[in-house]
Design an enzyme around this catalytic site. Sequence first.
Site, PDB file in Angstrom:
ATOM      1  CB  THR A 170      -0.915   0.018   1.222  1.00  0.00           C
ATOM      2  OG1 THR A 170      -1.742  -1.148   1.197  1.00  0.00           O
ATOM      3  CG2 THR A 170      -1.812   1.253   1.207  1.00  0.00           C
ATOM      4  CE  LYS A 212      -5.151  -1.756   1.809  1.00  0.00           C
ATOM      5  NZ  LYS A 212      -3.827  -2.380   1.868  1.00  0.00           N
ATOM      6  CE  LYS A 222       2.314   1.953   4.536  1.00  0.00           C
ATOM      7  NZ  LYS A 222       1.811   1.081   3.439  1.00  0.00           N
TER       8      LYS A 222
END
Length: 283
Positions: free
Chosen positions: A91, A166, A234
Site C-alpha cells: 500500500t 486501496k 501510514k
Amino acid sequence: MKIAWIGTGVMGAPMAKHLAKAGHDVHVYNRTFEKAKRLEPEVTAHETIEAVVRDADVIFSIVGYPTDVDAVIHEVMNHANPQSILVDMTTSSPSLAQALYEEGATRGFKVVDAPVTGGDLGAINATLSIMVGADQDVFDTIKPLLDIMGKTITYMGPAGSGQHAKLANQVAIAGAIGGAAESLRYAEMKGLNLDAMLQVITGGSANSWQGANNGPKMIVKDFEPGFYVKHFLKDLKLVMSEKGDLRLPITEGITEIYEILSRNGYDNFGTQAIIDYYLKDLK
C-alpha cells in the site's frame, strides 16, 4: 514461470508460498535474509535483489513504506531483464505508482500497482482482495498469478488506480474499526456483557469484518499484529496527502487517534489496539 518475490514478512511469506505450491519457480529476498531463508525448500532464498530478480518473468514486491517501494523498484530496474513485469503489492502512494509506471515504460518495464486487503489471514488462506492499476493487457497476463493469492481480483484502471482503490478501502476500514471500538467502550461503560454485545453487533446490520475479527481481540486485549498500527497510520496519512480539499471527517478523526497510539508506543501492535485509546484515555 520464474517469479521473484521481494518482502517476506507477515503478508509476503504466505503469498510467495502459494505461488510455489501452484508450481511456479519462486525466488525470494528479504532485507533480513533469515526471514527469506526459513521459507526454503518451497522457494529459493537470495541475499541480494540483483540475485533474486535474475531472469525472472514477474517480480513481486510487498514492503513497508513508499520510500521502500521507490528504492526497491529502482534497484529492480537496474538489474532485472527489460520486458519483465514489476508488480508492487505494497500500500503506497498513487502518485509514486504513476511515476514508477512512467519511468518503467521508458526503460522497457511493465509496472503494476496491486495493493491488497484481507490481512494476514487473507494472505495465509489465499482469500485476499487485490486491486490492480495497470495496462489492461498486463493485467490479463498476471491475473492467473493473482488468482492464486486472492479471491477477489479487480482491475481498477491505469497506473495508480490500484493504490487509490486501496486508500478508499482504508477509509472504510477506519470507520469500521473505530465504530467497533467505540461501541464496545460504550457497552462496557454501561455494564453490558461485551461478548453478548459483540454477538448482537456481528449478528445484525452493524456487522463488519473489523467487528467480527478484531472485536474479540479488543475484548481480551489481544494486540498481536495482523496489521500493524504503524502501517495503518501510514495508509491513513497517504489518504490525507491525496484527498486535497475533500472533507473526510471520520477518517481525519481516526487518523488522529492512530497518531496518538503511535506517540504512546503502539506502533508494533495490531490495529485492534485502538481500544486502548478509549480505555486509557490516551493523549
